[in-house]
Design a protein around this motif. Structure first.
Motif, mmCIF file in Angstrom:
data_model
loop_
_atom_site.group_PDB
_atom_site.id
_atom_site.type_symbol
_atom_site.label_atom_id
_atom_site.label_comp_id
_atom_site.label_asym_id
_atom_site.label_seq_id
_atom_site.Cartn_x
_atom_site.Cartn_y
_atom_site.Cartn_z
ATOM 1 N N HIS A 172 -6.263 -5.057 3.027
ATOM 2 C CA HIS A 172 -5.084 -4.606 2.283
ATOM 3 C C HIS A 172 -4.833 -3.113 2.401
ATOM 4 C CE1 HIS A 172 -5.081 -8.605 0.987
ATOM 5 N NE2 HIS A 172 -5.780 -8.511 -0.120
ATOM 6 N N LEU A 173 -4.985 -2.590 3.603
ATOM 7 C CA LEU A 173 -4.563 -1.207 3.827
ATOM 8 C C LEU A 173 -3.048 -1.152 3.755
ATOM 9 C CD1 LEU A 173 -6.901 -0.221 6.796
ATOM 10 C CD2 LEU A 173 -7.102 0.446 4.395
ATOM 11 N N PHE A 174 -2.491 0.042 3.477
ATOM 12 C CA PHE A 174 -1.040 0.183 3.438
ATOM 13 C C PHE A 174 -0.538 0.351 4.871
ATOM 14 C CE2 PHE A 174 -2.339 2.290 -0.722
ATOM 15 C CZ PHE A 174 -2.239 1.104 -1.427
ATOM 16 N N PRO A 175 0.140 -0.646 5.429
ATOM 17 C CA PRO A 175 0.431 -0.638 6.856
ATOM 18 C C PRO A 175 1.453 0.423 7.260
ATOM 19 C CG PRO A 175 1.504 -2.501 5.792
ATOM 20 C CD PRO A 175 0.651 -1.846 4.750
ATOM 21 N N HIS A 176 2.250 0.892 6.281
ATOM 22 C CA HIS A 176 3.296 1.857 6.623
ATOM 23 C C HIS A 176 2.809 3.297 6.493
ATOM 24 C CE1 HIS A 176 3.217 1.350 2.354
ATOM 25 N NE2 HIS A 176 4.127 2.272 2.136
ATOM 26 N N MET A 177 1.516 3.462 6.220
ATOM 27 C CA MET A 177 0.966 4.811 6.088
ATOM 28 C C MET A 177 -0.134 5.013 7.119
ATOM 29 S SD MET A 177 0.403 5.206 2.009
ATOM 30 C CE MET A 177 1.739 5.070 0.832
ATOM 31 N N PRO A 210 -2.823 1.685 10.453
ATOM 32 C CA PRO A 210 -3.811 0.598 10.351
ATOM 33 C C PRO A 210 -3.620 -0.482 11.412
ATOM 34 C CG PRO A 210 -3.017 1.181 8.169
ATOM 35 C CD PRO A 210 -2.206 1.982 9.139
ATOM 36 N N GLN A 225 8.978 7.150 6.775
ATOM 37 C CA GLN A 225 8.517 8.502 7.005
ATOM 38 C C GLN A 225 9.521 9.513 6.472
ATOM 39 O OE1 GLN A 225 6.994 6.113 8.895
ATOM 40 N NE2 GLN A 225 5.296 7.073 7.854
ATOM 41 N N ASP A 228 2.893 -8.837 1.388
ATOM 42 C CA ASP A 228 1.590 -9.437 1.097
ATOM 43 C C ASP A 228 1.126 -9.115 -0.322
ATOM 44 O OD1 ASP A 228 -0.890 -10.507 1.212
ATOM 45 O OD2 ASP A 228 -1.738 -8.960 2.517
ATOM 46 N N GLY A 279 -1.679 -8.880 -1.425
ATOM 47 C CA GLY A 279 -2.805 -7.958 -1.386
ATOM 48 C C GLY A 279 -2.400 -6.504 -1.554
ATOM 49 N N GLN A 280 -1.169 -6.161 -1.128
ATOM 50 C CA GLN A 280 -0.687 -4.793 -1.260
ATOM 51 C C GLN A 280 -0.599 -4.412 -2.731
ATOM 52 O OE1 GLN A 280 0.131 -2.525 1.274
ATOM 53 N NE2 GLN A 280 -1.058 -4.040 2.404
ATOM 54 N N ALA A 296 -4.231 -4.168 -4.058
ATOM 55 C CA ALA A 296 -4.886 -2.943 -3.621
ATOM 56 C C ALA A 296 -4.372 -1.760 -4.434
ATOM 57 C CB ALA A 296 -4.642 -2.721 -2.133
ATOM 58 N N ILE A 339 4.808 1.829 -2.146
ATOM 59 C CA ILE A 339 4.033 0.822 -1.406
ATOM 60 C C ILE A 339 4.883 -0.423 -1.112
ATOM 61 C CG2 ILE A 339 1.964 -0.612 -1.395
ATOM 62 C CD1 ILE A 339 1.337 2.370 -1.433
ATOM 63 N N GLN A 373 7.816 -1.295 2.443
ATOM 64 C CA GLN A 373 7.454 -2.406 3.326
ATOM 65 C C GLN A 373 8.502 -3.511 3.272
ATOM 66 O OE1 GLN A 373 3.266 -3.655 3.392
ATOM 67 N NE2 GLN A 373 2.864 -2.001 1.964
ATOM 68 N N ARG A 403 7.208 1.849 13.675
ATOM 69 C CA ARG A 403 6.087 2.640 14.178
ATOM 70 C C ARG A 403 4.830 2.253 13.424
ATOM 71 N NH1 ARG A 403 7.579 8.808 13.994
ATOM 72 N NH2 ARG A 403 7.503 8.195 11.820
ATOM 73 N N GLY A 404 3.733 2.179 14.126
ATOM 74 C CA GLY A 404 2.488 1.889 13.429
ATOM 75 C C GLY A 404 2.161 0.402 13.398
#
Lengths: 240, 489
Positions: A87-92, A134, B2, B386, B388-389, B392, B407, B411, B487-488
């Motif tokens: 559960h890492l923050f994917p957008h960071m 991530p 961003q 998710d 989980g976000q 977390a 958060i 997303q 991105r990412g």
């Protein structure tokens, strides 16, 4: 440090926890094991109130967590948690994942948070990944970042919910190594795990749960060598 | 998302807004070229009534017409410069009442209701009612037996047509909202004729050699008079000037200029499609882009902000909020947009007495309507993130507000960007509906040019191309944003 009294949890008609009482002392490393569906994850998630207990008490440093739902944020920031699926923050970026909570919740300056984050990344062996997202990391790397993210809040307790279950076998060790060194540094830890070898080697105590009941509470050497109950015996036969 | 994306977005909005602002300053009122006199009179009019007052779309925004020439003449004689303010016809009397204009000339007929609020001069022009037709066999009202004639809804002409129907058998009366629509129906052979006031009919007769007209015997005449502020000292001056102009033939001269049929260019074969006839009016249509853009940007922003709030209500634990947001969505999705627009535009003055501006009414309607759709999109987006976000964030002690803002929503936004872009594109296209309440957007301007030139295909195609280009620009912008946000991954 953590005291659990007569903990009950019901989902609909399904009673998952049937009155569990135990405590976790300062600096203690506790492994929670048991068959799937035994309620070990639910037990762990009750400690920081991700699941609200149906009945019973949880005390964190003599404060009753269950009684003051409104102050739960104050308690949670002192209890780090690591999830099976990271559960890492994917957008960071990795760096932002680590600094987000310290800056937002603890009002630490960005600069200080980044310095702390670099220190932690070095500790989990990912100093070169701070600018990555991530999505570009392997499972093992993700979980190590997740551990670092939880540590960034300087917690007094760390909860691990099957931290290696979602990993490819070759990545399990790198995560366990980080956890081992964390345990050696004196961190209080509660770990739900299927890694019996790890539990045997690192844990101070083993809690064996079956069907919502705490069946055995023993030191690992004793538990793995001579389990007292039939249920523990048959479980160990299956997993070892 | 961003920081740089935020900066880019806000820059884009700034750009649009400043462009819009610049244009707003250009519009509004128009000063006559020479500042000949020291004093100034402000005239209110509604420039959509050729040849009394209208905008010559081939020459930009200038208001011209019979009333304008008469007003200029009188102002000049009285020693004033003339400034013209264009507004909605319904806003003219209130503008006098609140002293925002000195007088009104807009082909306005004195009636008892208006006389309560304003003073009128003597009439300066008497209109006659004509039957306009393209059928050479129709020469008197008796020839209308068994025919269909059109009238403007709620007009004096409607009563006149009923009188014809009383006298002549089997006359079928059809109503349309606007005079140009009547003429178009005649050209399309759906109507055999229409009852139109002479001053208005003359424009059509001049431009279309197929049309002819005859006067309805004993028709009620409607006189136009200047409306002035109650108790205004100018009324006597205006009456004096009007009398003088009647005597010295100046009024007839101006009337001839605007109302006399011009010699028709006979046997001129028109090609079916000819963009050259509307080329001079294209800049006029293009100016509608800014109106439409301003409208769309404000509506999208309103819809997005409100939609976000509603979506949070929908996932909230408080039942009343959930119920309210669901009811809101259900109402705005369950009724036609044009109905919502007309309710807000027409019923607001009736219920509250507040004369809501067309632009505000439009933005409100579209913002509120879009919010219903956007809230559903965002709700789905939030549910798609998710679980989980959330856990977390909670485990880290992050508050609900921070978690949502930093958060969950970023997303969710990434996942729903295509759906949101779709909604924005729909809104851009649907914005053409505001033309019905008179906002001079692209669509309305295309209609005005169509009414002006009697060509419909070319201005509508022009408007179509403009809308298409705008939608394409939005699509490209959406793809760029999507790429930035992914991105990412």
């Amino acid at each position: 440090m953590i005291k659990i009294e007569n903990l009950h949890k019901t989902f609909g008609k399904n009673e998952v926890l049937k009155g569990i009482s135990t405590q976790i002392g300062q600096g203690e490393v506790v492994a929670i094991i048991g068959p799937s569906g035994s309620g070990k994850s639910t037990f762990l998630r009750c400690i920081n109130m991700l699941e609200e207990p149906t009945d019973g008490k949880i005390l964190f440093k003599d404060q009753e967590v269950t009684a003051q739902a409104s102050k739960i944020q104050q308690v949670r920031k002192k209890i780090g948690m690591v999830f099976q699926h990271f559960h890492l923050f994917p957008h960071m970026t990795v760096m932002d994942n680590l600094t987000y909570a310290p800056v937002t919740v603890n009002k630490v300056s960005k600069r200080e948070a980044e310095a702390g984050a670099r220190e932690l990344l070095k500790r989990v062996g990912l100093a070169d990944k701070e600018a990555e997202y991530p999505g570009r990391l392997s499972g093992g790397q993700k979980q190590r970042v997740a551990i670092a993210r939880a540590l960034a809040m300087s917690p007094e307790v760390m909860l691990f919910d099957e931290p290696t279950s979602a990993l490819d076998p070759e990545m399990v060790k790198e995560v366990l190594d980080v956890m081992k060194s964390l345990a050696q540094s004196g961190m209080t830890m509660a770990i739900v795990t299927h890694e019996m070898g790890f539990a045997k080697e690192v844990a101070d105590r083993v809690l064996f749960l079956d069907d919502g009941v705490l069946v055995e509470d023993a030191v690992p050497a004793e538990f793995f060598a001579q389990p007292k109950t039939e249920r523990a015996k048959s479980f160990l036969e299956k997993v070892l | 998302m961003q920081k740089r994306t935020y900066v880019l977005l806000s820059l884009a909005f700034l750009l649009v807004f400043s462009a819009v602002g610049a244009v707003l300053h250009m519009g509004g009122h128009q000063a006559m070229a020479k500042e000949k006199h020291k004093k100034t009179l402000v005239m209110g009019t509604s420039a959509d009534y050729a040849p009394y007052e209208y905008i010559d779309t081939t020459k930009g925004n200038k208001i011209i017409g019979f009333d304008v020439d008469v007003a200029k003449h009188i102002a000049d004689k009285l020693g004033y410069n003339l400034v013209i303010k264009d507004m909605d016809f319904n806003g003219l009397v209130p503008a006098l009442d609140s002293k925002r204009v000195d007088f009104v000339m807009a082909g306005m007929t004195p009636n008892a209701e208006r006389k309560k609020k304003v003073d009128f001069s003597s009439t300066y022009y008497q209109a006659k009612q004509l039957v306009v037709t393209d059928d050479p066999k129709i020469k008197t009202i008796e020839d209308l037996k068994g025919k269909t004639i059109g009238v403007q809804l709620g007009s004096i002409q409607e009563k006149e047509a009923k009188k014809i129907a009383d006298k002549v058998d089997k006359v079928h009366i059809e109503k349309r909202n606007k005079v140009p629509d009547l003429v178009q129906e005649i050209m399309s052979k759906r109507f055999d004729g229409a009852v139109i006031e002479d001053g208005v009919a003359i424009e059509y007769l001049n431009k279309n050699s197929d049309l002819r007209a005859f006067e309805i015997p004993d028709s009620a005449t409607a006189g136009s008079a200047v409306a002035l502020q109650k108790g205004s000292g100018l009324t006597a001056d205006f009456n004096q000037q009007i009398a003088m102009m009647k005597k010295n033939g100046e009024l007839d001269k101006i009337a001839d200029k605007w109302f006399e049929p011009k010699s028709k260019k006979k046997a001129e074969k028109k090609s079916i499609v000819d963009f050259s006839t509307i080329m001079p009016s294209v800049p006029y249509i293009l100016k509608g882009i800014l109106t439409t853009l301003k409208f769309v940007v404000v509506s999208i922003l309103l819809g997005f902000v409100l939609g976000t709030v509603l979506s949070l209500f929908k996932i909230s634990k408080v039942r009343v909020l959930r119920w309210g947001a669901d009811a809101y969505t259900s109402i705005f999705r369950g009724t036609p947009l044009i109905l919502q627009l007309l309710i807000i535009y027409n019923a607001t003055p009736q219920l509250t007495g507040y004369k809501i501006e067309p632009f505000l009414a439009g933005v409100l309607t579209f913002g509120l309507n879009s919010a219903a759709y956007v809230s559903e999109i965002i709700r789905a987006g939030i549910n798609g993130v998710d679980k989980g976000q959330r856990e977390a964030s909670m485990a880290l002690g992050v508050s609900y507000g921070s978690m949502m803002r930093q958060i969950i929503l970023p997303q969710a936004l990434k996942n729903i960007l295509p759906a949101l872009m779709n909604e924005f594109i729909t809104l851009t296209k649907e914005s053409a509906i505001i033309a019905v309440i008179g906002t001079t957007d692209i669509m309305r301007r295309a209609q005005i040019v169509g009414a002006d030139t009697y060509r419909y295909f070319e201005p509508l195609i022009t408007a179509g191309i403009i809308y298409y280009v705008m939608v394409m620009a939005l699509t490209v912008l959406g793809r760029m944003l999507e790429r930035r946000m992914s991105r990412g991954d």
